[in-house]
Design an enzyme around this catalytic site. Structure first.
Site, mmCIF file in Angstrom:
data_model
loop_
_atom_site.group_PDB
_atom_site.id
_atom_site.type_symbol
_atom_site.label_atom_id
_atom_site.label_comp_id
_atom_site.label_asym_id
_atom_site.label_seq_id
_atom_site.Cartn_x
_atom_site.Cartn_y
_atom_site.Cartn_z
ATOM 1 N N ASP A 46 53.574 -59.356 17.065
ATOM 2 C CA ASP A 46 53.780 -60.521 16.197
ATOM 3 C C ASP A 46 53.150 -60.261 14.825
ATOM 4 O OD1 ASP A 46 54.513 -63.619 16.277
ATOM 5 O OD2 ASP A 46 52.631 -63.386 15.167
ATOM 6 N N TYR A 51 50.950 -61.426 6.406
ATOM 7 C CA TYR A 51 49.847 -60.574 6.886
ATOM 8 C C TYR A 51 49.799 -59.227 6.156
ATOM 9 C CZ TYR A 51 50.422 -63.741 10.955
ATOM 10 O OH TYR A 51 50.591 -64.829 11.777
ATOM 11 N N LYS A 76 57.803 -63.118 10.030
ATOM 12 C CA LYS A 76 57.927 -64.509 9.545
ATOM 13 C C LYS A 76 58.074 -64.529 8.038
ATOM 14 C CE LYS A 76 54.423 -65.464 13.049
ATOM 15 N NZ LYS A 76 53.396 -64.423 12.897
ATOM 16 N N HIS A 109 57.734 -69.439 8.580
ATOM 17 C CA HIS A 109 56.311 -69.454 8.954
ATOM 18 C C HIS A 109 55.721 -70.878 8.940
ATOM 19 C CE1 HIS A 109 52.659 -66.521 8.843
ATOM 20 N NE2 HIS A 109 52.375 -67.576 9.571
ATOM 21 N N LEU A 193 43.205 -68.121 21.793
ATOM 22 C CA LEU A 193 41.792 -68.129 22.204
ATOM 23 C C LEU A 193 40.962 -69.041 21.307
ATOM 24 C CD1 LEU A 193 41.436 -64.244 22.641
ATOM 25 C CD2 LEU A 193 41.812 -65.948 24.456
ATOM 26 N N ARG A 239 39.088 -54.933 24.350
ATOM 27 C CA ARG A 239 39.637 -56.298 24.444
ATOM 28 C C ARG A 239 41.164 -56.275 24.505
ATOM 29 N NH1 ARG A 239 36.003 -59.288 19.800
ATOM 30 N NH2 ARG A 239 34.107 -59.540 21.041
ATOM 31 N N ASN A 243 42.993 -58.113 27.528
ATOM 32 C CA ASN A 243 43.956 -59.202 27.306
ATOM 33 C C ASN A 243 45.329 -58.906 27.909
ATOM 34 O OD1 ASN A 243 41.896 -60.391 25.849
ATOM 35 N ND2 ASN A 243 42.751 -59.915 23.836
HETATM 36 N N1 LIG Z 1 52.358 -68.883 12.940
HETATM 37 C C1 LIG Z 1 51.167 -69.093 12.458
HETATM 38 O O1 LIG Z 1 50.964 -69.924 11.549
HETATM 39 C C2 LIG Z 1 50.010 -68.338 13.022
HETATM 40 C C3 LIG Z 1 48.692 -68.708 12.673
HETATM 41 C C4 LIG Z 1 47.648 -67.981 13.242
HETATM 42 C C5 LIG Z 1 47.915 -66.942 14.129
HETATM 43 N N2 LIG Z 1 49.205 -66.584 14.424
HETATM 44 C C6 LIG Z 1 49.535 -65.457 15.348
HETATM 45 O O2 LIG Z 1 48.799 -65.631 16.558
HETATM 46 C C7 LIG Z 1 47.999 -64.471 16.793
HETATM 47 C C8 LIG Z 1 46.747 -64.816 17.548
HETATM 48 O O3 LIG Z 1 45.991 -65.801 16.852
HETATM 49 P P1 LIG Z 1 44.625 -65.497 16.075
HETATM 50 O O4 LIG Z 1 44.589 -64.086 15.637
HETATM 51 O O5 LIG Z 1 44.506 -66.538 15.019
HETATM 52 O O6 LIG Z 1 43.489 -65.848 17.116
HETATM 53 P P2 LIG Z 1 43.150 -65.482 18.644
HETATM 54 O O7 LIG Z 1 44.074 -64.459 19.173
HETATM 55 O O8 LIG Z 1 42.999 -66.779 19.350
HETATM 56 O O9 LIG Z 1 41.681 -64.886 18.507
HETATM 57 C C9 LIG Z 1 41.407 -63.676 17.856
HETATM 58 C C10 LIG Z 1 39.885 -63.503 17.840
HETATM 59 O O10 LIG Z 1 39.397 -63.414 19.179
HETATM 60 C C11 LIG Z 1 38.718 -62.182 19.371
HETATM 61 N N3 LIG Z 1 39.097 -61.695 20.707
HETATM 62 C C12 LIG Z 1 40.326 -61.254 21.106
HETATM 63 N N4 LIG Z 1 40.311 -60.889 22.409
HETATM 64 C C13 LIG Z 1 39.053 -61.101 22.844
HETATM 65 C C14 LIG Z 1 38.410 -60.908 24.090
HETATM 66 N N5 LIG Z 1 39.065 -60.413 25.141
HETATM 67 N N6 LIG Z 1 37.093 -61.232 24.195
HETATM 68 C C15 LIG Z 1 36.412 -61.741 23.133
HETATM 69 N N7 LIG Z 1 36.958 -61.939 21.928
HETATM 70 C C16 LIG Z 1 38.275 -61.630 21.782
HETATM 71 C C17 LIG Z 1 39.181 -61.250 18.257
HETATM 72 O O11 LIG Z 1 38.146 -60.357 17.887
HETATM 73 P P3 LIG Z 1 38.343 -58.781 17.500
HETATM 74 O O12 LIG Z 1 39.642 -58.619 16.786
HETATM 75 O O13 LIG Z 1 37.155 -58.522 16.628
HETATM 76 O O14 LIG Z 1 38.289 -58.014 18.792
HETATM 77 C C18 LIG Z 1 39.455 -62.245 17.130
HETATM 78 O O15 LIG Z 1 38.245 -62.565 16.453
HETATM 79 C C19 LIG Z 1 47.758 -63.963 15.361
HETATM 80 O O16 LIG Z 1 47.218 -62.668 15.321
HETATM 81 C C20 LIG Z 1 49.134 -64.102 14.781
HETATM 82 O O17 LIG Z 1 49.973 -63.070 15.249
HETATM 83 C C21 LIG Z 1 50.252 -67.285 13.874
#
Ligand SMILES: NC(=O)c1ccc[n+]([C@@H]2O[C@H](COP(=O)([O-])OP(=O)(O)OC[C@H]3O[C@@H](n4cnc5c(N)ncnc54)[C@H](OP(=O)(O)O)[C@@H]3O)[C@@H](O)[C@H]2O)c1
Length: 282
Positions: A46, A51, A76, A109, A193, A239, A243
């Protein structure tokens, strides 16, 4: 063979329920992170124009040597490109950056209802062109609220295949999820998460200890059992691996309910409210 179950979208395309997210992954680190994910077995990535790391995705797919057809890639449309001609140019740029002749899924987006005279319909109709000419196997939206989806249903010919929305234990986003489900739109949960903030939550750590799993695996499994598509982001190889291991255990109804009870409604949102969000970053 992928170990990840697929979900069939409303246009018949199959999407792996688990993918790999790239928000805030440094463009220079992206190819490395995606290579690691592909080597572990992820087959769904994704990314987004916003980004600035699409290039690393295509690079990693070529480096690892997986068949293009075996990887599901989403990108997006950036907020500055909602006018149809800009959308067309931006989509061409996405394909060029990825080095692909199609994407599996292309999303608007953000709806940006306070910009462009409130017109996200002509943007959506431009995405329909990409679906019709085969350069996007599926098209969808992100951060669309119920009123935005109702308007697309009234004023366009295509129901979005997915709606990618913020969802995690602190913000279940239930009303939008329910609308999606009733209308054949697959929910993708972003920040599954809660950017890591849900992982120290006592309810989560208790369930994790009892299941012999990590807190992240428990939260992701809660999403999976609700039918959400998820793509946790990590740049940490251990991680990324952790995951991926979500399909060899199950949470009980009681555990699912305890996790769902963490919902704080609107107060649990960590991202912007889509009704007001209007940021354009060039
Ligand atoms: N459409 C939208 O508007 C939108 C907005 C936000 C996100 N997204 C998409 O959704 C994806 C995921 O959301 P997100 O990146 O915001 O947040 P997330 O996946 O909920 O959390 C990412 C954070 O959690 C940590 N993490 C990941 N796996 C872990 C584990 N097993 N144990 C402990 N910590 C862990 C990562 O750290 P490290 O990287 O340091 O390991 C990072 O700091 C994005 O990357 C993007 O592709 C879309």
């Amino acid at each position: 063979m992928s170990q990840i179950p697929g979900i069939t979208l409303n246009d018949g395309v199959r999407i792996p329920q688990l993918g790999f997210g790239l928000y805030k992954v440094d463009p220079l680190q992206t190819a490395d992170a995606v290579r690691t994910a592909l080597e572990i077995g992820y087959r769904h990535i994704d990314t987004a124009q916003m980004y600035r790391n699409e290039r690393g995705v295509g690079q990693a797919v070529r480096d690892v040597g997986v068949d293009r057809a075996d990887v599901f890639v989403t990108s997006k449309l950036n907020n500055g490109f909602h006018k149809p001609d800009d959308t067309r140019r931006a989509f061409d740029d996405t394909l060029a950056a990825l080095g692909f002749d199609y994407v599996d899924l292309f999303l608007i987006h953000w709806p940006l209802p306070t910009l462009y005279g409130g017109d996200f319909v002509s943007t959506w109709q431009t995405l329909e062109e990409f679906k019709n000419d085969g350069r996007a196997r599926s098209i969808g939206v992100s951060n669309f609220q119920i009123a935005h989806l109702e308007r697309l249903a009234r004023e366009s010919d295509t129901i979005p295949a997915v709606n990618q929305i913020e969802a995690h234990p602190y913000f279940a986003n239930s009303a939008v999820r329910a609308y999606n489900e009733e209308n054949g739109i697959t929910t993708e949960a972003w920040s599954p998460l809660a950017r890591g903030s849900a992982l120290d939550e006592p309810v989560v750590t208790r369930i994790a200890r009892a299941a012999g799993r990590s807190p992240a695996q428990v939260v992701l499994r809660w999403h999976v059992q609700q039918g959400n598509v998820v793509f946790p982001k990590s740049v940490t190889p251990q991680r990324i691996k952790e995951n991926f291991a979500l399909f060899d255990f199950e949470l009980s109804r009681a555990d699912l309910d305890a996790l769902s009870a963490l919902d704080r409604g609107e107060a649990g949102r960590i991202g912007p409210n889509p009704d007001r969000f209007d940021l354009i970053r060039s």
